[in-house]
Each structure stands twice: as structure tokens, then as C-alpha cells.
Scaffold this motif. Structure first.
Motif, PDB file in Angstrom:
ATOM      1  N   CYS A   1      48.811  24.466 -22.665  1.00 13.22           N
ATOM      2  CA  CYS A   1      47.605  23.238 -22.384  1.00 13.22           C
ATOM      3  C   CYS A   1      47.984  21.606 -22.401  1.00 13.22           C
ATOM      4  O   CYS A   1      47.896  20.753 -22.703  1.00 13.22           O
TER       5      CYS A   1
ATOM      6  N   TYR B   1      37.131  20.451 -25.348  1.00 17.86           N
ATOM      7  CA  TYR B   1      37.824  21.641 -24.399  1.00 17.86           C
ATOM      8  C   TYR B   1      39.067  21.955 -25.515  1.00 17.86           C
ATOM      9  O   TYR B   1      39.723  21.236 -26.100  1.00 17.86           O
ATOM     10  N   PRO B   2      39.077  23.953 -26.059  1.00 17.37           N
ATOM     11  CA  PRO B   2      39.325  24.145 -27.023  1.00 17.37           C
ATOM     12  C   PRO B   2      40.680  24.757 -26.619  1.00 17.37           C
ATOM     13  O   PRO B   2      40.723  25.561 -26.513  1.00 17.37           O
ATOM     14  N   CYS B   3      41.552  23.898 -26.101  1.00 16.62           N
ATOM     15  CA  CYS B   3      42.988  24.798 -25.638  1.00 16.62           C
ATOM     16  C   CYS B   3      43.380  25.777 -26.280  1.00 16.62           C
ATOM     17  O   CYS B   3      44.047  24.614 -27.250  1.00 16.62           O
ATOM     18  N   GLN B   4      43.359  26.620 -26.263  1.00 26.99           N
ATOM     19  CA  GLN B   4      44.164  27.418 -26.529  1.00 26.99           C
ATOM     20  C   GLN B   4      44.758  28.717 -26.729  1.00 26.99           C
ATOM     21  O   GLN B   4      44.588  29.550 -26.043  1.00 26.99           O
ATOM     22  N   PRO B   5      46.785  27.959 -26.356  1.00 22.31           N
ATOM     23  CA  PRO B   5      47.236  29.203 -25.721  1.00 22.31           C
ATOM     24  C   PRO B   5      47.710  30.114 -25.557  1.00 22.31           C
ATOM     25  O   PRO B   5      47.279  30.872 -27.040  1.00 22.31           O
TER      26      PRO B   5
ATOM     27  N   MET C   1      47.533  20.377 -28.072  1.00 21.11           N
ATOM     28  CA  MET C   1      47.897  20.122 -26.532  1.00 21.11           C
ATOM     29  C   MET C   1      48.935  20.119 -26.687  1.00 21.11           C
ATOM     30  O   MET C   1      49.673  18.670 -26.035  1.00 21.11           O
TER      31      MET C   1
ATOM     32  N   LYS D   1      39.820  17.087 -20.458  1.00 16.24           N
ATOM     33  CA  LYS D   1      41.174  17.867 -20.575  1.00 16.24           C
ATOM     34  C   LYS D   1      41.850  17.264 -21.620  1.00 16.24           C
ATOM     35  O   LYS D   1      42.392  16.790 -20.620  1.00 16.24           O
TER      36      LYS D   1
END
Lengths: 629, 133
Positions: free
Chosen positions: A84, A226-230, A545, A121
Motif C-alpha cells: 500500500c 481507496y481502502p488499501c488493505q495489504p 498506507m 490512492k
């Protein structure tokens, strides 16, 4: 005539006075609104990504080539800290993201203070400060977006950004150093936004890298969430850093074959970006099929360590001691030897390390400054057993240093112990007889090592010997935990976690811009440092992130977070694996040093006199001795 | 078909829809897009997320040992637009997967091109014109 002139002047003044004051414009162009990238440039580079080994158009040096040649993109895919990772301004303009630009206006003066850019992002808002504020301290945290100031030059906005995290300029491993500065120029052509961004990187580029991108107004576009969830670590992938040993990457000729270009052209470099190089390129034959390419690195970037070693030896002056707020009630005093983390509040002052002996006067001045300008903390919860202590002792008029925790026995961390304990500011908590009270706490190995008469005055008064130790009481409203890092830089390293402020003082196992000063003779080892950094990463959380959250106070250098520590750890793993391969092949220390296994990282971490040679020797010795045992 | 076509189509679709491609890391750098492999196994985990979604399958290797493979696809939002939502496939489904293998030696990762549930033939594919059927 005189009367006529006077009448004329009065007429003009009357006309002016009868009109309202003209409207003042706060910026020469209107950049506000929503914008969408036009992806007609560098399509292959952007989607699906450049081929490995394709450095066309980049004025990179050999250190950058070696970083990229040994890079395995799976590293980026498997690390939760990197999946992320936002794109910094070194690349963001080509990042596909739609963006929104807003004005930030001072509510009192109504002056334009900043432009706020939000990319799709992004972990937050990128502020472009237009109010002339100074740049942060050299010891301030670096972020993915960095710190940006702007000014209008005619109808063009110029943005200057520093304090960037290490990132990339192309998504095939071509690095961008944390020392890079990015200069952006933004102008409007009707509904189009023209964005030129120039990366100036003293570590990896020999000339500024200038690129551009075009955006178009998209007034009805709402930025998507943009719920960046690795992805979590997969079995066997935790702490794994995919990379190639120098000379082993099988893909370095792929782009030459696919683009039917001479291999020399794909290697990039400033000279290949000028039209004159076309004549040279025309004499070279593109490879018809891929082959095992063995790069050689010879340019000036291979001699960073030698150049550092050639600098004259100078005793540190400690004349620029700075204080910074880190988080909660934790501050840092930097520039007085090793960094000193300070918890300051109602209970007094707790120091993690004491700096160098010669800096003690300035360190004590800095503590006085912190205490006198103390921000009033939030009241503790009613359930806290120390509320009464807080209420009765909050913001003492005079600084009271209660005790010191040492992260190691290195003199730039413990050198100030003696002077600070003798200072009138040192007023311990506990017994009426101060000698019975906790004054200086460290791992037992530190006390044993400092027990010699010459250093006895610096030795800890109290020790712990297990893998972790929790301070006997909350201090300034929070638990303070010590973690032993066995056989890391030395055998007595400690990391200190301020749990409520969520700050970890890492000591020398993490330094933002120098290699760890591993001392094998004092029990240090490269594997121990990597293990300590794994633990540090595991203790830390990021806000979103891969940025912020737990703040890490390094032994030296600027403040960091888990992403910085992760990148540093990964660098050490890469170097460890390279040297391990050489040890396995039976190379001597002299041969390993001659092979320059850290050449590509030296621009970032090897600029201190003698540091690279000491580091390589320490890595070699710790691996060679492990092999013997 | 070369891979350039589908990628260009996806880019064009993304631009037209106002939705960008996630692709934080480089698919072209991570995976060998010139090669394809076919894997047969059972879905053991399915995560539809940003920046990328993953189908995890357990494959039995030639020696009879179970091996976990990580199959990477687009973001949850892109997947959903292409008909691949949480109901498309389930944990426990026996599947056949076509993908691009990782460039990294000894890796058990691949990039998803096509997935077929072997019990009923339900298929999703990322090539032009392919969706869940």
C-alpha cells in the motif's frame, strides 16, 4: 495652470474614491477542482510496468543500476509494508490517480495559505504551503509525499518537495533516495493541467530527471474510496526479501530484445538521453535473444565510501542541538551525539540515552527548553492511579530529570550520563537517599562493559537481564517497556517503547542514514540487528498506507516509522545475503571489501568516514564466525 | 493473443469509467507475462481487496504434498465491475487456474488470467470479452 492641475488631481481622486477597492486575486491560475490523468505517455512503463533492466531515459548512476539489477519485483508484492506504499512525487504524476485540488485559506486574513492535493490512492492530504513557512528540521519525519512549499512564477506554480521517504522513479527497482528533492511546475492550458516534475537525487541520478504528465479537468468526478488493505504474509514469506545477487538477474536483456535496442541503450545513463548518443547507438547491435548479462559498475558512485574515507577526521562540534516533538509527551533531542528520546510531563523527565559527554551542557539546555514549553497534556483517565500525582506535579517550574535509560554502552549514548547525574536538574524519584533509587537503567551487559574504572561514572545503576522489562511504574501516564536486542549492534542493546505515546526509541539498531555500527568484539552481529529490526517492525503499526502510526526514534538521524525501519531492514538482509554468498565461496575479508557488496547503498548510508569499511567487516566477521561455529 | 491488447483495453475501460487501475506494484515486473501455467487445486482463501485481490489455492504436488499458491488479480472494485464478486467463487471450490507465473525463482505466486470451477464449469477470465459465465 496650477488651479487646473489641482482640479484635475481632485477629479481623479474623486473618481478613485467613488469606486470600490479592486478585488485582490489570491493566485494567478485556478487549479482547484478534480482532475483526471491522460494516459497517453509511457504506456508500457505505466501499465503493466517496465521490463526488468529497462532504464531508458533515466540519467542514473551505477549505484542505481546495481539496486535495480538486483531488484526482484516480488519484494514489492509480498511485503505488507510495501503493497500500500503510496507513490511519492518522484512518480505520482504518472500514477494514474485522479486528484482533487482545493484551496486552504486563512480564516482571519483570507490569504491563500496552501493548496491541498488529494490523490485517489493517498494516505492523506498533500499540502503545498504557499505562506513562506520554513522547511522542517533535518531530523523531522520523512513521508511518502514529503514536505512541499510552493510559489507562483507568472502563471506557473512551482513546488519544491523535500523530506521524502526512499521510493522509486520507475517500477522496476530504479530507486529514489530519501535525499531527493522534487521540483514540480504546474500550469494550465485551457482545460488541461500540464505537470512537469523533476527529480534531483544526489545519491542515484547524475542529472535531474525531468518528466511530464497531462491531466484534464473532470468537474463531475468524485474520487473513489481507496481502502488499501495489504495482503498478509503468506507461509514462509515473513521477513523474506526477494532479490537477486549481483550478476544473477536473468531478465536484464529482456527489454533490449523486445524493443530491438542495443543493450547499452537500455542501461540508461545521462549520455543516452541526448540526441548525440543516437550515433553511438546506431553502431551497436541489438541482441536477438536474451542472454546472461553480467553488469560491471565503475562510475563515481562506486567510490562514495572512498570519498567519505578521504575526508579529514573531525571531532564533532555538537553546536547544533535541536529539540523536536515526536508524539504524545515524547520529544527528541538531536545533534548531541546519539538521539535522546525524552518523556516530559507531570512526573518529570525520563531520558532514553544521554548523548555525548561534550554535548551535556547543550542537552541540559534542551531539556529545560522542552519542559518550559511543555504542551499541557490531556488529563489522564480517572482510573489512573497516578491522577493525583499528575494533578500535584503537573508542569513543574523547574525541569526534574528522574532517570536515564541507556540503549547501549556506546559513548555517544552514555557519554552524558555522568554530567547529567551531577546536574541540579537530576532529581530522582524514590528514596530520600538518591543512591538507593533508580538513576540509570540498562541491560546488564552495558553495566558489565562500563565497569572499568575509566568508564565507571557512566555505568548504569540498575540493570535488567531478560528479553523484556517493564518500568516499575507508569511514567507521565504511560507504561515504558524495554526490549533487549541480543547480539545486535552490541550484546546490550535496548529498545524502549513508550506505549501510550506509541514511540519506540530504537537505539543504534536503526539509524536513518548510516549503516548500523555493529561491533562484533562487543557481541554484535548482522543477524542480531536484522532480528531486532524484525521485532521493531512487529511492535509497530502504521496509521494508513504504510505511513505514520508508531514513531521510531533512531539512534542517529531523522524520525522514522515502520516503513522506514522495514526498508532499512530489507537493505541489511540484501547485504547480508550478498556477503553470505561470498563467505560461502570462501572469499577473504579483503576480497569481500574489494567486491563492494554495499556499493549501491553507500550513497544513502555510507557517507560517514570509515563507516562502510567497518560495516562490511562487521557483516563479514559475524557471518564467518557463525560459519565456523 | 499478445498481452498488450487486453492491457490497453483495460486502461481504456478504466479511463472511460473514471476508475483508475490500482497496480501499485508492476504486474509486468512481478510476473512473466510471456508464459502461462495451469494449476488445479482447491480454493482455501479468497480476499477481495485493494490494491489487489487474491485467490489462494491448495495444490497437491507430484510428491503428494499440499502446496499453497497465491494467485493475484485486480482490485476488489475492478473485479466487481468485471463480475467477480464475493459470490462468484467460494472457499472449497475445486478450480483450474490459468495464470502468468512469477519471475521470482521458486515462487508459488501467479497472476490470474482465468479461473474455472471444475464441478460446474463456471468461469471468469481477464482476457478481452471474458467474464463470469
Amino acid at each position: 495652470m496650477t488651479r487646473l492641475r489641482l482640479a484635475g488631481l481632485l477629479f481623479v481622486l474623486a473618481v478613485v474614491a467613488s469606486h470600490p477597492v479592486s478585488v485582490q486575486e489570491n493566485s494567478p491560475i485556478d487549479l482547484t477542482g478534480t482532475w483526471r490523468w491522460l494516459p497517453y505517455e509511457d504506456e508500457r512503463d505505466r501499465t503493466p510496468g517496465a521490463y526488468p533492466g529497462d532504464y531508458r531515459g533515466l540519467p542514473l548512476n551505477d549505484a542505481a543500476r546495481m539496486r535495480a539489477d538486483t531488484y526482484d519485483e516480488e519484494w514489492n508484492a509480498t511485503s505488507p509494508l510495501l503493497q500500500c506504499r503510496p507513490r511519492g512525487p518522484q512518480y505520482q504524476a504518472k500514477g494514474l490517480d485522479p486528484m482533487r485540488i482545493d484551496q486552504v485559506v486563512d480564516p482571519v486574513t483570507r490569504n491563500l495559505v496552501a493548496l491541498r492535493i488529494v490523490y485517489e490512492k493517498t494516505p492523506g492530504e498533500r499540502m503545498i504551503w504557499l505562506d513562506g513557512r520554513p522547511r522542517p528540521s533535518a531530523y523531522a519525519l520523512h513521508s511518502w509525499d514529503g514536505f512541499s512549499t510552493g510559489r507562483f512564477i507568472g502563471d506557473t506554480l512551482e513546488i519544491t518537495t523535500t523530506h521524502l521517504k526512499e521510493s522509486y522513479v520507475r517500477r522496476n527497482g530504479v530507486p529514489a533516495s530519501f535525499r531527493a528533492t522534487v521540483i514540480e511546475h504546474i500550469s494550465l492550458q485551457e482545460q488541461f493541467l500540464e505537470w512537469t516534475f523533476t527529480v534531483i537525487d544526489p545519491d542515484y541520478l547524475t542529472e535531474p530527471l525531468v518528466r511530464s504528465a497531462t491531466y484534464v479537468r473532470a468537474p463531475t468526478l468524485q474520487l473513489p474510496l481507496y481502502p488499501c488493505q495489504p495482503e498478509e504474509y503468506q507461509p514462509g514469506e515473513r521477513y523474506r526479501v526477494p532479490h537477486y545477487l549481483p550478476g544473477d538477474n536473468p531478465y536484464l536483456t529482456e527489454s533490449a530484445v523486445k524493443y530491438r535496442m542495443p543493450q547499452e541503450g537500455t542501461r540508461g545513463g545521462a549520455e543516452t538521453t541526448y540526441p548525440e548518443w543516437q550515433a553511438t547507438g546506431a553502431t551497436l547491435v541489438p541482441p536477438k535473444e536474451q542472454y546472461a548479462y553480467k553488469p560491471e559498475y565503475t562510475d563515481a558512485s562506486t567510490r562514495i565510501a572512498e570519498r567519505a574515507d578521504a575526508q579529514p577526521a573531525r571531532a564533532p562540534a555538537y553546536d547544533r542541538v535541536e529539540t523536536l516533538h515526536v508524539a504524545g509527551n515524547v520529544y527528541v533531542i538531536a545533534g548531541g551525539g546519539g538521539n535522546i528520546a525524552v518523556s516530559a510531563g507531570g512526573d518529570g523527565v525520563l531520558m532514553v540515552d544521554a548523548g555525548a559527554a561534550a554535548a551535556s551542557g547543550r542537552v541540559l539546555d534542551a531539556i529545560g527548553q522542552i519542559v518550559r514549553t511543555l504542551r499541557v497534556p490531556d488529563p489522564p483517565e480517572a482510573a489512573s492511579p497516578y491522577s493525583n500525582t499528575w494533578l500535584s506535579t503537573h508542569a513543574p517550574a523547574e525541569p526534574a530529570i528522574r532517570f536515564i535509560i541507556n540503549t547501549s554502552d556506546s559513548l555517544d549514548h552514555v557519554g552524558g550520563n555522568g554530567a547529567i547525574r551531577k546536574s541540579p536538574m537530576f532529581r530522582v524519584l524514590g528514596y530520600r537517599n538518591p543512591s538507593l533509587s533508580l538513576q540509570v537503567l540498562a541491560h546488564q551487559a552495558v553495566q558489565s562493559r562500563l565497569a572499568e574504572p575509566a568508564t565507571a561514572a557512566l555505568a548504569p545503576t540498575d540493570t535488567y537481564a531478560s528479553d523484556r522489562y517493564t518500568l516499575y511504574r507508569f511514567f507521565n501516564g504511560q507504561a515504558v517497556q524495554l526490549f533487549h536486542a541480543p547480539n545486535a549492534v552490541t550484546d546490550g542493546d535496548t529498545m524502549v517503547w513508550f506505549r501510550r505515546s506509541d514511540v519506540i526509541a530504537a537505539g543504534d539498531v536503526y539509524n536513518s542514514d548510516i549503516y548500523p555500527p555493529i561491533d562484533v568484539d562487543r557481541g554484535g552481529s548482522i543477524d542480531g540487528v536484522i532480528e531486532a529490526l524484525n521485532r521493531l517492525v512487529d511492535l509497530s503499526v502504521t496509521e494508513f498506507m504504510s505511513q505514520g502510526g508508531t514513531m521510531i526514534v533512531p539512534g542517529h538521524g531523522w524520525m522514522g516509522d515502520a516503513a522506514d525501519v522495514g526498508l532499512y531492514r530489507d537493505m541489511l538482509i540484501v547485504v547480508r545475503d550478498r556477503v553470505q554468498g561470498m563467505v560461502d565461496r570462501g572469499l577473504t575479508l579483503a576480497q569481500v571489501k574489494a567486491a563492494k557488496p554495499t556499493m549501491d547503498y553507500d550513497p544513502m548510508y555510507g557517507r560517514q568516514r570509515g563507516a562502510t569499511a567497518r560495516f562490511v567487516e562487521a557483516v563479514y566477521r559475524s557471518l564467518a564466525e557463525k560459519k565456523k561455529s | 493473443m499478445s498481452m498488450r491488447g487486453p492491457f490497453a483495453a483495460i486502461v481504456a475501460a478504466a479511463v472511460l469509467s473514471g476508475v483508475s487501475l490500482a497496480a501499485h506494484h508492476s504486474f509486468g515486473g512481478t510476473y512473466n507475462v510471456d508464459r502461462q501455467i495451469t494449476l488445479k487445486g482447491t480454493i482455501v482463501q479468497l480476499t477481495l481487496r485493494s490494491p489487489h485481490s487474491f485467490v489462494y489455492i491448495e495444490v497437491t504436488d507430484e510428491g503428494g504434498a499440499a502446496q499453497r499458491w497465491t494467485i493475484e488479480g485486480a482490485s476488489a472494485q475492478q473485479f466487481a465491475q468485471q463480475g467477480f464478486d464475493k459470490d462468484a467463487f467460494k472457499v472449497g471450490d475445486p478450480v483450474e487456474i490459468v495464470g502468468n507465473p512469477s519471475r521470482s525463482p521458486n515462487s508459488t505466486r501467479a497472476r490470474l488470467i482465468k479461473i474455472t470451477r471444475t464441478t460446474d464449469g463456471r468461469t471468469w477470465g481477464s482476457r478481452a470479452g471474458e467474464v463470469v459465465n
